[in-house]
Design a protein around this motif. Structure first.
Motif, PDB file in Angstrom:
ATOM      1  N   ARG A 239      14.841 -19.579   0.255  1.00  0.00           N
ATOM      2  CA  ARG A 239      16.223 -19.111   0.234  1.00  0.00           C
ATOM      3  C   ARG A 239      16.682 -19.015   1.686  1.00  0.00           C
ATOM      4  O   ARG A 239      16.063 -18.317   2.494  1.00  0.00           O
ATOM      5  CB  ARG A 239      16.326 -17.757  -0.451  1.00  0.00           C
ATOM      6  CG  ARG A 239      17.738 -17.173  -0.482  1.00  0.00           C
ATOM      7  CD  ARG A 239      17.758 -15.849  -1.221  1.00  0.00           C
ATOM      8  NE  ARG A 239      19.105 -15.312  -1.325  1.00  0.00           N
ATOM      9  CZ  ARG A 239      19.422 -14.220  -2.034  1.00  0.00           C
ATOM     10  NH1 ARG A 239      18.466 -13.567  -2.706  1.00  0.00           N
ATOM     11  NH2 ARG A 239      20.664 -13.777  -2.085  1.00  0.00           N
TER      12      ARG A 239
ATOM     13  N   THR B  71      19.595 -17.964   4.368  1.00  0.00           N
ATOM     14  CA  THR B  71      20.765 -17.113   4.544  1.00  0.00           C
ATOM     15  C   THR B  71      21.520 -17.575   5.779  1.00  0.00           C
ATOM     16  O   THR B  71      20.980 -17.550   6.896  1.00  0.00           O
ATOM     17  CB  THR B  71      20.359 -15.639   4.687  1.00  0.00           C
ATOM     18  OG1 THR B  71      19.571 -15.255   3.561  1.00  0.00           O
ATOM     19  CG2 THR B  71      21.593 -14.752   4.759  1.00  0.00           C
TER      20      THR B  71
ATOM     21  N   SER C 259      24.013 -17.652   0.748  1.00  0.00           N
ATOM     22  CA  SER C 259      22.646 -18.094   0.507  1.00  0.00           C
ATOM     23  C   SER C 259      22.655 -19.475  -0.113  1.00  0.00           C
ATOM     24  O   SER C 259      23.552 -19.811  -0.907  1.00  0.00           O
ATOM     25  CB  SER C 259      21.917 -17.127  -0.431  1.00  0.00           C
ATOM     26  OG  SER C 259      21.645 -15.899   0.197  1.00  0.00           O
TER      27      SER C 259
ATOM     28  N   TRP D 216      22.901 -21.349  -4.096  1.00  0.00           N
ATOM     29  CA  TRP D 216      21.930 -20.371  -4.586  1.00  0.00           C
ATOM     30  C   TRP D 216      22.431 -19.787  -5.902  1.00  0.00           C
ATOM     31  O   TRP D 216      23.592 -19.397  -6.024  1.00  0.00           O
ATOM     32  CB  TRP D 216      21.739 -19.260  -3.562  1.00  0.00           C
ATOM     33  CG  TRP D 216      20.856 -18.151  -4.037  1.00  0.00           C
ATOM     34  CD1 TRP D 216      21.233 -16.951  -4.576  1.00  0.00           C
ATOM     35  CD2 TRP D 216      19.421 -18.146  -4.046  1.00  0.00           C
ATOM     36  NE1 TRP D 216      20.138 -16.198  -4.911  1.00  0.00           N
ATOM     37  CE2 TRP D 216      19.006 -16.907  -4.594  1.00  0.00           C
ATOM     38  CE3 TRP D 216      18.463 -19.071  -3.634  1.00  0.00           C
ATOM     39  CZ2 TRP D 216      17.667 -16.567  -4.734  1.00  0.00           C
ATOM     40  CZ3 TRP D 216      17.124 -18.733  -3.780  1.00  0.00           C
ATOM     41  CH2 TRP D 216      16.733 -17.491  -4.320  1.00  0.00           C
TER      42      TRP D 216
END
Length: 292
Positions: free
Chosen positions: A36, A38, A44, A93
């Motif tokens: 993931r 950021t 995300s 995401w």
């Protein structure tokens, strides 16, 4: 790097990752290494790479094309692809959540709509992948049975046998099934299918919907997607999904008896890719086919 910059300059993502300019949190990604990411604006994204260098040729580009093709039907939630490079794939995401009956009903209806959006032929427009293995996606306009036998069963029987994951008796039995498919009477046109729809590739999300991820998207038989949803313990609320699906597009008579045949492809992929631990499941499916 923020999301707007990434959309404009997707090719820069590997450089930012190499120089640790983006916060990266490892997550589960199946056969790939996944994380993931950021971005500076708080957004995300989900990114995955191949664990070793180089990545299999064309794998991520094919997956990106498949995701876009499924998404274009507008029937089931599919993540938007943001970056598709030979060595990396990144997409929006999707926050995981819990399965619900309402999400299952919506998913069943949406899956019927996706399948009904159709495909020009069996196969896909570019070479494909399923898990870590190449998938022969040669477009075929003929009947489903011979295509499924030649393109979806035979290659993985051979690979499984070569690595010792199947016995000689297993191969003989599956070869007999392949021969019967040459004369298989199936008149449904190609559907737009996910192609690798085991329960792990349905992402139950926090937004109350079920999303499709990790496809081997192709023109295929709609019963294949539905059959593989029952593998490995089955997806939650499977009966609800099937019931909602049938409200939109009823399945042909006898579909339940054909479930093991459709499952045989993905089970053979597993013996070919991961070995004899899946032999029992392959044999059980093949026995069920031979008795039907």
């Amino acid at each position: 790097m923020d999301l707007a910059y990434l959309r404009t300059h997707p090719e820069h993502l590997p450089t930012f990752l190499t120089h640790q300019r983006i916060r990266e949190t490892p997550v589960s990604g199946g056969v790939c290494a996944a994380s993931r990411l950021t971005l500076d604006d708080g957004a995300s994204i989900f990114a995955k790479t191949w664990p070793s260098d180089p990545a299999p040729d064309g794998m991520f580009v094919a997956e990106a094309a498949g995701l876009a093709w499924l998404r274009s039907a507008g029937a089931v939630p599919v993540p938007e692809v943001l970056v598709a490079l030979p060595s990396l794939l990144a997409m929006e995401w999707v926050q995981p959540g819990e399965p619900t009956r309402r999400a299952a009903e919506e998913f069943g209806r949406g899956l019927a709509g996706l399948h009904r959006s159709g495909a020009d032929a069996f196969g896909a427009a570019m070479p494909g992948w399923i898990g870590p293995l190449p998938l022969d996606s040669t477009l075929t306009s003929g009947r489903w049975g011979p295509w499924f036998a030649e393109r979806r069963l035979l290659p993985f029987v051979k690979t499984s046998a070569d690595r010792g994951a199947l016995s000689g008796d297993d191969v003989t039995l599956i070869s007999q099934i392949i021969k019967t498919l040459e004369g298989y009477d199936e008149s449904e046109p190609p559907s737009r299918i996910h192609g690798d729809l085991w329960p792990g590739n349905v992402l139950w999300a926090a937004d109350g919907r079920a999303w499709l991820v990790d496809p081997a998207a192709q023109g295929g038989h709609r019963e294949t997607d539905l059959a593989t949803l029952a593998l490995f313990g089955g997806t939650p609320f499977l009966d609800v999904i099937l019931g909602a699906y049938q409200e939109v597009w009823p399945l042909a008579a006898g579909w339940r008896s054909r479930v093991p045949l459709h499952q045989l492809h993905l089970l053979l992929v597993h013996t070919a890719a991961f070995g004899g631990g899946y032999r029992g499941a392959v044999r059980a499916a093949a026995d069920a086919v031979s008795l039907s």
